[in-house]
Each structure stands twice: as structure tokens, then as C-alpha cells.
Design an enzyme around this catalytic site. Structure first.
Site, PDB file in Angstrom:
ATOM      1  N   THR A  15      43.675  59.287  59.418  1.00  0.00           N
ATOM      2  CA  THR A  15      44.714  58.435  60.007  1.00  0.00           C
ATOM      3  C   THR A  15      45.642  57.922  58.915  1.00  0.00           C
ATOM      4  O   THR A  15      46.378  56.959  59.119  1.00  0.00           O
ATOM      5  CB  THR A  15      44.099  57.242  60.770  1.00  0.00           C
ATOM      6  OG1 THR A  15      43.239  56.514  59.883  1.00  0.00           O
ATOM      7  CG2 THR A  15      43.307  57.700  61.981  1.00  0.00           C
TER       8      THR A  15
ATOM      9  N   GLU B 135      54.106  67.455  60.960  1.00  0.00           N
ATOM     10  CA  GLU B 135      54.318  66.767  62.234  1.00  0.00           C
ATOM     11  C   GLU B 135      55.776  66.464  62.534  1.00  0.00           C
ATOM     12  O   GLU B 135      56.138  66.138  63.660  1.00  0.00           O
ATOM     13  CB  GLU B 135      53.532  65.449  62.269  1.00  0.00           C
ATOM     14  CG  GLU B 135      54.064  64.369  61.347  1.00  0.00           C
ATOM     15  CD  GLU B 135      53.261  63.074  61.437  1.00  0.00           C
ATOM     16  OE1 GLU B 135      53.886  62.023  61.666  1.00  0.00           O
ATOM     17  OE2 GLU B 135      52.024  63.123  61.285  1.00  0.00           O
TER      18      GLU B 135
ATOM     19  N   ARG C  37      47.872  59.919  55.905  1.00  0.00           N
ATOM     20  CA  ARG C  37      49.082  60.730  55.869  1.00  0.00           C
ATOM     21  C   ARG C  37      48.694  62.186  56.065  1.00  0.00           C
ATOM     22  O   ARG C  37      47.661  62.634  55.587  1.00  0.00           O
ATOM     23  CB  ARG C  37      49.820  60.546  54.530  1.00  0.00           C
ATOM     24  CG  ARG C  37      50.525  59.199  54.381  1.00  0.00           C
ATOM     25  CD  ARG C  37      51.746  59.114  55.284  1.00  0.00           C
ATOM     26  NE  ARG C  37      52.444  57.836  55.160  1.00  0.00           N
ATOM     27  CZ  ARG C  37      52.219  56.793  55.930  1.00  0.00           C
ATOM     28  NH1 ARG C  37      51.291  56.863  56.883  1.00  0.00           N
ATOM     29  NH2 ARG C  37      52.913  55.675  55.764  1.00  0.00           N
TER      30      ARG C  37
ATOM     31  N   ASP D 183      45.232  61.859  63.363  1.00  0.00           N
ATOM     32  CA  ASP D 183      46.346  61.133  63.970  1.00  0.00           C
ATOM     33  C   ASP D 183      47.645  61.495  63.260  1.00  0.00           C
ATOM     34  O   ASP D 183      48.717  61.097  63.690  1.00  0.00           O
ATOM     35  CB  ASP D 183      46.114  59.624  63.909  1.00  0.00           C
ATOM     36  CG  ASP D 183      47.194  58.843  64.636  1.00  0.00           C
ATOM     37  OD1 ASP D 183      47.370  59.074  65.849  1.00  0.00           O
ATOM     38  OD2 ASP D 183      47.892  58.020  63.990  1.00  0.00           O
TER      39      ASP D 183
ATOM     40  N   HIS E 222      50.154  60.499  65.968  1.00  0.00           N
ATOM     41  CA  HIS E 222      50.589  59.414  65.084  1.00  0.00           C
ATOM     42  C   HIS E 222      50.758  58.100  65.860  1.00  0.00           C
ATOM     43  O   HIS E 222      51.787  57.434  65.789  1.00  0.00           O
ATOM     44  CB  HIS E 222      51.908  59.776  64.394  1.00  0.00           C
ATOM     45  CG  HIS E 222      52.073  59.096  63.065  1.00  0.00           C
ATOM     46  ND1 HIS E 222      52.562  59.732  61.949  1.00  0.00           N
ATOM     47  CD2 HIS E 222      51.810  57.830  62.662  1.00  0.00           C
ATOM     48  CE1 HIS E 222      52.611  58.894  60.931  1.00  0.00           C
ATOM     49  NE2 HIS E 222      52.151  57.730  61.348  1.00  0.00           N
TER      50      HIS E 222
END
Length: 334
Positions: free
Chosen positions: A235, A266, A237, A261, A298
Site C-alpha cells: 500500500t 497505474e 508506492r 493498492d 489506490h
């Protein structure tokens, strides 16, 4: 003329910023743009003294030059990370950069734990089964968290809370960080080397910043060093993880499970509705085929408390800098 142009502004951003702005004695003039900040969209901020950007916006030299030439003197990042900002270029162009160093570490820490629990107990698979009228429990066996070894990589404000939550679940918690937290040590958390953490941990959670030293911290060698069957949670980077190496480890069965996440590519995926599109990122698409992979887009930061803190701090940063005051949240190349 607008005081701030906010790029990548979603409905939840607008609601939080409008509420925080109206609470000011002298509200600012805000313009919300749904589009990401890129070299092509930067001219949309022409005339605005301040631009507000988010994690996947492009704040490269080319973008900063376009902004500066059109009158922008401040880039306010509404997040803690700023690895997408060319700080050297900002300094040369006379653009001040500020950030939100802390908003709600509880939000990210709690989401980290939620991913662990959901992945372990196969909640995502069980939910889909029940909706389809399938009440079989085959393939849904998890493990007790109590007694397992969890390695927390990075014990800053978020990592400390993650470690405490895991301690409350009666995990044996080990930590990796150059700066040891006294309270965690009092709880019995052991600070160890990265290699030892990989060797001992049943669960590895990444809660460290992205730097030159931590880029692809989880690579082929790290995955080989991990205990077979370990769970990996990120969670932090996206680029902390070499996704191709993780994909190979999942395929071989060495990595037991994965929760993300964040994802290193992304930028072209997250924060948008792409349900009617074909995902052309083959690596990401392959990850989605594994039953032992859980991905959220995210959203670890996404609580009411965090959004409020982000908006209030960002507006405070802008007001302080534009008034010529000293802002503790300025970041520069030094």
C-alpha cells in the site's frame, strides 16, 4: 481568474475542498478539472497562480515550464508523495512545491490490514460465490494471523500503526527501518535486516516511501529470499515492486498471495471507470487472473477524515505560500 486549478479532481475531492474552502474566512476561487495534469492539459491552468496535482499527474520539467510561462508559481501536491515532481526543474523555474506530509495514517494502515484479512480469508472470492448462490467452502481455507510472523517494511507514521495493529492480532512483528520506533520496541517488535525479515516473515507489508534505494525493493532476488508461500502486501508506492518478478513468482507458486493498492504502471488505469474498455496492460491483466491476488485501485487513503485533512492542509499551504509566509510543507531538490 482562479486562485487554484485542481487537476484529477473527482467528486469526492470537490466535496472535501468545497467544504474546507467555505470554512475559510476568505474562501479561494477554485476550478476543478477531471483531467490529469499532462503536457497537453497544462495550458488549461493558464492564469492560475497555483495548481493542485495528485499522485498520477505529470509534474515533469516540460509541464512545469508550461505552467510557469503561464503564470503559475505554486504546485500544491494533495498527497504525501512527490516522486512525480521534477524538483530540480521547479527550482530553476521559480515554482514552489508543497505537499501534504500526513493526512490520516490510520486510513492507509487500516486498509493495509483489511487487504491482509480479506486476502487470507478469501473474502473477495467468498463474496462473489455467495452472490452466485454458491455456498461451497472449498478453496476458502485461510490461516490464523495469531502466531504468524509479519514483517513491516518502513515504520513511519503509517508503518507504525500497521505494526501496532498486527501486534494486537498477536502476530510476531519484525520491522525494517533505519530509524527505530521506541514504542514499537517497547511492544516487543524486533528491528531486523531486510534479508532476515524476508527469511522469517509469513506476511510482508510495504509501508516505505519510494526512493532510488527502494525502487523495485521487491525484485526476483527478494522474492527468492522470502519464505515460500508468503503473503506480500503493498500500500506504499507501486514501483516498490517489480511486477514482472512478482508475476513470475506467483506463476511458480513460490509467492503465496499478493495484495496491491498501488501498481507501478497505474497512471493509465487507476481513478477512472474503464469497465467498458479493454485493459491493454498485459501484466496487470494477468495479475487479475490469479485467485490469490487482491487489487484495489489506490483507495487506501480514501476516508472522510483523510479527504478533509488533505483539503484543509492543501488550502493552508496555498494561503501561506501566496501570502509570503513560511510553509513547513515545502519540498525542494535539497
Amino acid at each position: 481568474m482562479h486562485d487554484i486549478v485542481l487537476f484529477s479532481a473527482k467528486p469526492y475531492d470537490r466535496a472535501a475542498f468545497d467544504e474546507a474552502n467555505q470554512a475559510l474566512d476568505a474562501p479561494l476561487v477554485l476550478e476543478y478539472l477531471d483531467t490529469r495534469l499532462t503536457e497537453q492539459t497544462a495550458p488549461l491552468a493558464a492564469g492560475a497562480t497555483s495548481v493542485c496535482a495528485f499522485v498520477n499527474d505529470d509534474v515533469s520539467e516540460a509541464v512545469l515550464r508550461t505552467l510557469a510561462e503561464a503564470g503559475t508559481r505554486l504546485v500544491a501536491m494533495r498527497c504525501a508523495g512527490y516522486n512525480n515532481v521534477d524538483l530540480d526543474a521547479a527550482g530553476r523555474l521559480g515554482v514552489t512545491v508543497v505537499r501534504v506530509p500526513s493526512y490520516s495514517p490510520n486510513a492507509v494502515a487500516e486498509h493495509t490490514l483489511a487487504l491482509m484479512l480479506a486476502l487470507n480469508r478469501k473474502i473477495h472470492r467468498a463474496h462473489n460465490r455467495v452472490r452466485d448462490g454458491n455456498f461451497s467452502l472449498d478453496g476458502l481455507v485461510g490461516f490464523d494471523m495469531a502466531g504468524k510472523t509479519a514483517a513491516v517494511i518502513g515504520t513511519g507514521k503509517i508503518g507504525v500503526i500497521v505494526a501496532r495493529l498486527l501486534w494486537h492480532l498477536r502476530c510476531e512483528v519484525v520491522a525494517v527501518d533505519p530509524f527505530e520506533d521506541d514504542h514499537l520496541r517497547e511492544l516487543g517488535v524486533s528491528y531486523v535486516s531486510l534479508d532476515e525479515a524476508f527469511q522469517r516473515a509469513d506476511i510482508v507489508t510495504l509501508n516505505c516511501p519510494l526512493t532510488a534505494d527502494t525502487h523495485h525493493l521487491i525484485d526476483e532476488a527478494a522474492l527468492e529470499a522470502m519464505k515460500p508461500g508468503a503473503m506480500l502486501v503493498n500500500t506504499g508506492r507501486g514501483a516498490l515492486v517489480d511486477t514482472n518478478a512478482v508475476l513470475a513468482s506467483l506463476k511458480s507458486g513460490r509467492l503465496g498471495s499478493l495484495a496491491l493498492d498501488v501498481y507501478e504502471e497505474e497512471g493509465d488505469l487507476f481513478f477512472e471507470d474503464r469497465s467498458d474498455e479493454i485493459i491493454d496492460d498485459d501484466v496487470f491483466a494477468r495479475l487479475l487472473t490469479f485467485p490469490n491476488v487482491l487489487i484495489t485501485a489506490h483507495q487506501a487513503f480514501l476516508t472522510r477524515e483523510a479527504l478533509t485533512a488533505i483539503a484543509e492542509t492543501t488550502l493552508g499551504n496555498v494561503r501561506t505560500v501566496t501570502a509570503g509566509g513560511t510553509c513547513d510543507n515545502v519540498v525542494d531538490a535539497n
